[in-house]
Design a protein around this motif. Structure first.
Motif, PDB file in Angstrom:
ATOM      1  N   GLY A 180       0.834  -1.161   0.005  1.00 31.26           N
ATOM      2  CA  GLY A 180       0.013  -0.151   0.017  1.00 31.26           C
ATOM      3  C   GLY A 180       0.692   1.172   0.095  1.00 31.26           C
ATOM      4  N   ARG A 181       2.128   1.311   0.206  1.00 34.63           N
ATOM      5  CA  ARG A 181       3.064   2.234  -0.028  1.00 34.63           C
ATOM      6  C   ARG A 181       3.330   2.472  -1.488  1.00 34.63           C
ATOM      7  NH1 ARG A 181       3.975   4.838   4.722  1.00 34.63           N
ATOM      8  NH2 ARG A 181       3.773   3.867   6.308  1.00 34.63           N
ATOM      9  N   MET A 182       3.832   3.612  -1.737  1.00 35.73           N
ATOM     10  CA  MET A 182       4.296   4.030  -3.302  1.00 35.73           C
ATOM     11  C   MET A 182       5.535   4.661  -3.042  1.00 35.73           C
ATOM     12  SD  MET A 182       2.401   6.460  -5.866  1.00 35.73           S
ATOM     13  CE  MET A 182       3.635   7.408  -7.096  1.00 35.73           C
ATOM     14  N   VAL A 183       6.460   3.978  -4.140  1.00 35.36           N
ATOM     15  CA  VAL A 183       7.930   4.581  -4.072  1.00 35.36           C
ATOM     16  C   VAL A 183       8.065   5.258  -5.659  1.00 35.36           C
ATOM     17  CG1 VAL A 183      10.318   4.113  -4.271  1.00 35.36           C
ATOM     18  CG2 VAL A 183       8.844   2.913  -2.652  1.00 35.36           C
ATOM     19  N   LEU A 184       8.212   6.348  -5.512  1.00 35.87           N
ATOM     20  CA  LEU A 184       8.605   6.812  -7.055  1.00 35.87           C
ATOM     21  C   LEU A 184      10.236   7.187  -7.477  1.00 35.87           C
ATOM     22  CD1 LEU A 184       7.754   8.660  -9.342  1.00 35.87           C
ATOM     23  CD2 LEU A 184       7.611  10.789  -7.775  1.00 35.87           C
ATOM     24  N   ASN A 185      10.616   6.569  -8.194  1.00 34.39           N
ATOM     25  CA  ASN A 185      11.871   6.486  -8.820  1.00 34.39           C
ATOM     26  C   ASN A 185      11.966   7.856  -9.987  1.00 34.39           C
ATOM     27  OD1 ASN A 185      13.055   4.584  -7.259  1.00 34.39           O
ATOM     28  ND2 ASN A 185      12.449   3.013  -8.692  1.00 34.39           N
ATOM     29  N   LEU A 186      12.949   8.718  -9.713  1.00 33.36           N
ATOM     30  CA  LEU A 186      12.873  10.079 -10.219  1.00 33.36           C
ATOM     31  C   LEU A 186      14.575  10.087 -10.972  1.00 33.36           C
ATOM     32  CD1 LEU A 186      10.943  12.458 -10.845  1.00 33.36           C
ATOM     33  CD2 LEU A 186      11.749  13.492  -8.757  1.00 33.36           C
ATOM     34  N   PHE A 187      14.836   9.578 -11.955  1.00 31.59           N
ATOM     35  CA  PHE A 187      16.149   9.578 -12.483  1.00 31.59           C
ATOM     36  C   PHE A 187      16.345  10.624 -13.625  1.00 31.59           C
ATOM     37  CE2 PHE A 187      18.579   6.285 -10.452  1.00 31.59           C
ATOM     38  CZ  PHE A 187      17.512   5.848  -9.384  1.00 31.59           C
ATOM     39  N   TYR A 188      17.118  11.717 -13.386  1.00 34.76           N
ATOM     40  CA  TYR A 188      17.654  12.406 -14.454  1.00 34.76           C
ATOM     41  C   TYR A 188      18.952  12.130 -15.020  1.00 34.76           C
ATOM     42  CZ  TYR A 188      14.177  16.048 -13.221  1.00 34.76           C
ATOM     43  OH  TYR A 188      12.801  16.506 -13.173  1.00 34.76           O
ATOM     44  N   GLU A 189      19.278  11.108 -14.386  1.00 32.48           N
ATOM     45  CA  GLU A 189      20.741  10.700 -15.082  1.00 32.48           C
ATOM     46  C   GLU A 189      20.775   9.210 -15.500  1.00 32.48           C
ATOM     47  OE1 GLU A 189      24.313  11.166 -12.198  1.00 32.48           O
ATOM     48  OE2 GLU A 189      24.717  13.154 -13.323  1.00 32.48           O
ATOM     49  N   ALA A 190      21.679   8.716 -16.272  1.00 30.57           N
ATOM     50  CA  ALA A 190      21.681   7.104 -16.257  1.00 30.57           C
ATOM     51  C   ALA A 190      22.035   6.416 -15.126  1.00 30.57           C
ATOM     52  CB  ALA A 190      23.030   6.966 -17.506  1.00 30.57           C
ATOM     53  N   SER A 191      21.384   5.241 -15.357  1.00 29.88           N
ATOM     54  CA  SER A 191      21.693   4.509 -14.188  1.00 29.88           C
ATOM     55  C   SER A 191      21.165   2.969 -14.373  1.00 29.88           C
ATOM     56  CB  SER A 191      20.608   4.807 -12.886  1.00 29.88           C
ATOM     57  OG  SER A 191      20.749   3.744 -11.783  1.00 29.88           O
ATOM     58  N   THR A 192      22.110   2.048 -13.982  1.00 27.82           N
ATOM     59  CA  THR A 192      21.728   0.583 -14.300  1.00 27.82           C
ATOM     60  C   THR A 192      21.376  -0.116 -13.113  1.00 27.82           C
ATOM     61  OG1 THR A 192      23.165   0.616 -16.245  1.00 27.82           O
ATOM     62  CG2 THR A 192      22.583  -1.504 -15.470  1.00 27.82           C
ATOM     63  N   ARG A 193      22.460  -0.078 -12.241  1.00 26.03           N
ATOM     64  CA  ARG A 193      22.408  -0.691 -10.882  1.00 26.03           C
ATOM     65  C   ARG A 193      21.488  -0.221  -9.824  1.00 26.03           C
ATOM     66  NH1 ARG A 193      27.125  -1.896 -13.304  1.00 26.03           N
ATOM     67  NH2 ARG A 193      26.816   0.494 -14.026  1.00 26.03           N
ATOM     68  N   THR A 194      21.487   1.289  -9.824  1.00 23.47           N
ATOM     69  CA  THR A 194      20.826   1.775  -8.737  1.00 23.47           C
ATOM     70  C   THR A 194      19.492   1.817  -9.231  1.00 23.47           C
ATOM     71  OG1 THR A 194      22.776   3.231  -8.348  1.00 23.47           O
ATOM     72  CG2 THR A 194      20.659   4.006  -7.481  1.00 23.47           C
ATOM     73  N   ARG A 195      19.022   1.995 -10.155  1.00 19.22           N
ATOM     74  CA  ARG A 195      17.532   2.201 -10.541  1.00 19.22           C
ATOM     75  C   ARG A 195      17.158   0.799 -10.317  1.00 19.22           C
ATOM     76  NH1 ARG A 195      15.382   5.094 -15.804  1.00 19.22           N
ATOM     77  NH2 ARG A 195      16.741   3.628 -16.660  1.00 19.22           N
ATOM     78  N   SER A 196      17.554  -0.081 -11.155  1.00 19.36           N
ATOM     79  CA  SER A 196      16.887  -1.436 -10.974  1.00 19.36           C
ATOM     80  C   SER A 196      17.008  -1.982  -9.667  1.00 19.36           C
ATOM     81  CB  SER A 196      17.615  -2.548 -11.890  1.00 19.36           C
ATOM     82  OG  SER A 196      19.129  -2.843 -11.513  1.00 19.36           O
ATOM     83  N   SER A 197      17.804  -1.753  -8.928  1.00 20.50           N
ATOM     84  CA  SER A 197      17.925  -2.327  -7.468  1.00 20.50           C
ATOM     85  C   SER A 197      16.871  -1.394  -6.482  1.00 20.50           C
ATOM     86  CB  SER A 197      19.198  -2.528  -6.951  1.00 20.50           C
ATOM     87  OG  SER A 197      19.862  -1.106  -6.651  1.00 20.50           O
ATOM     88  N   PHE A 198      16.780  -0.304  -6.645  1.00 17.92           N
ATOM     89  CA  PHE A 198      15.709   0.449  -5.775  1.00 17.92           C
ATOM     90  C   PHE A 198      14.338  -0.255  -6.307  1.00 17.92           C
ATOM     91  CE2 PHE A 198      18.397   3.801  -4.413  1.00 17.92           C
ATOM     92  CZ  PHE A 198      18.043   3.922  -3.167  1.00 17.92           C
TER      93      PHE A 198
END
Ligand code: ASP
Length: 310
Positions: free
Chosen positions: A41-59
């Protein structure tokens, strides 16, 4: 903890609590069904203005393993391309009422600014060359898995310290955990004031044999507007971490992405002794622990034992 913006805001006890929580989540990641209802029921917003492989996928994976809803936003393909500002983007997406915003930008201090514009918990996933606190936490976790404790360990951080947010966060986190940190690189890539963070400075690798851990940094071309080293070949000749420079006793780390043949030799990248894969795996459980800490108060998560088949 309300936000995670910088390692400088954390005490040793905070770091220990997060990595210990991550270790409990590692047990969940080994299960066949890798999911717990902790953040349902919680919501997480991933806001990426720069390239990312590891950090974005793992979050994303971390939030999903905790059963949170995830919205992924990348500036490419969004209204940022039509000129929408960071503030307007945050206010627009804030209308969906995220509980946490994980943000990466090329701008120093942007995560802290965003914390003032929304009621969500903010996680700094990299703000320019300033900090990348979850990288430091996952590196502490990885080293604790290998060494038990960091107290008294000699950790050398080698390369482009000047443009690296990982260097700043890791110097702080490793020192807080009792390690002796040395940074090494060409003088043009070592900022004058870096010693104030509590590390030694070397301009050569002559004494690298004393390191227990060698942490290589990526050359941050995207943050360089001029030539900071004569050439990559000359940089590699003096500072590349290769078999000649590290022994079997020493642990090698790198935050990724690697410039193979520049800061690390291909042989070292591919060596099973190098901890790069362990670091990526640690990224998921440590980010689970960070989201859990921010969104559920400081309660300890104790996994319910898996049902055993008779
Ligand atoms: N992935 C890390 C960062 O975003 C390290 C790097 O890009 O060199 O800072």
């Amino acid at each position: 903890m309300r936000h995670l913006l910088s390692i400088s805001e954390l005490e040793r006890a905070d770091i220990e609590r997060i990595v210990e929580q991550a270790a409990r989540f590692a047990e969940v990641s080994d299960r066949e069904i890798k999911k717990v209802p902790a953040l349902r029921g919680r919501m997480v917003l991933n806001l990426f203005y720069e390239a990312s492989t590891r950090t974005r996928s793992s979050f994303e994976l971390a939030a999903k393993r905790l059963s949170a809803d995830v919205v992924n936003f990348a500036s490419g393909g969004s209204s940022v391309e039509k000129g929408e500002s960071l503030k307007d983007t945050v206010l627009t997406l804030g209308a969906h009422k995220p509980d946490a915003i994980v943000i990466r930008t090329p701008w120093v201090g942007a995560a802290a600014l965003v914390a003032g514009w929304t009621g969500a918990a903010i996680v700094n996933a990299g703000d320019g060359k300033h900090e990348h606190p979850t990288q430091a936490l996952l590196d502490v976790y990885t080293l604790r898995q290998k060494l038990g404790a960091l107290d008294g360990a000699s950790i050398w951080i080698v390369g482009d310290v000047a443009h690296s947010r990982v260097a700043r966060s890791n110097i702080l986190a490793f020192s807080r955990m009792g390690a002796n940190v040395t940074v090494a690189g060409p003088p043009t890539l070592i900022p004058r004031e870096i010693g104030a963070l509590g590390c030694e400075v070397r301009f050569s690798l002559d004494e690298i044999a004393q390191a227990d851990v060698v942490y290589a940094l990526r050359m941050q071309h995207e943050r360089m507007s001029e030539a900071w080293v004569p050439s990559l070949r000359e940089y590699a000749a003096a500072f590349q971490i290769n078999r000649r420079r590290v022994s079997a006793r020493q642990l090698v780390m790198h935050p990724g992405p690697v410039n193979r043949g520049v800061e690390l030799s291909g042989e070292v990248v591919d060596s099973p002794r190098t901890l790069i894969t362990a670091q990526v795996q640690a990224g998921v459980v440590v980010r689970m622990a960070v989201l859990y800490e921010l969104l559920s108060g400081a309660r300890t998560f104790s996994p319910v034992p898996e049902p055993q088949l008779a």
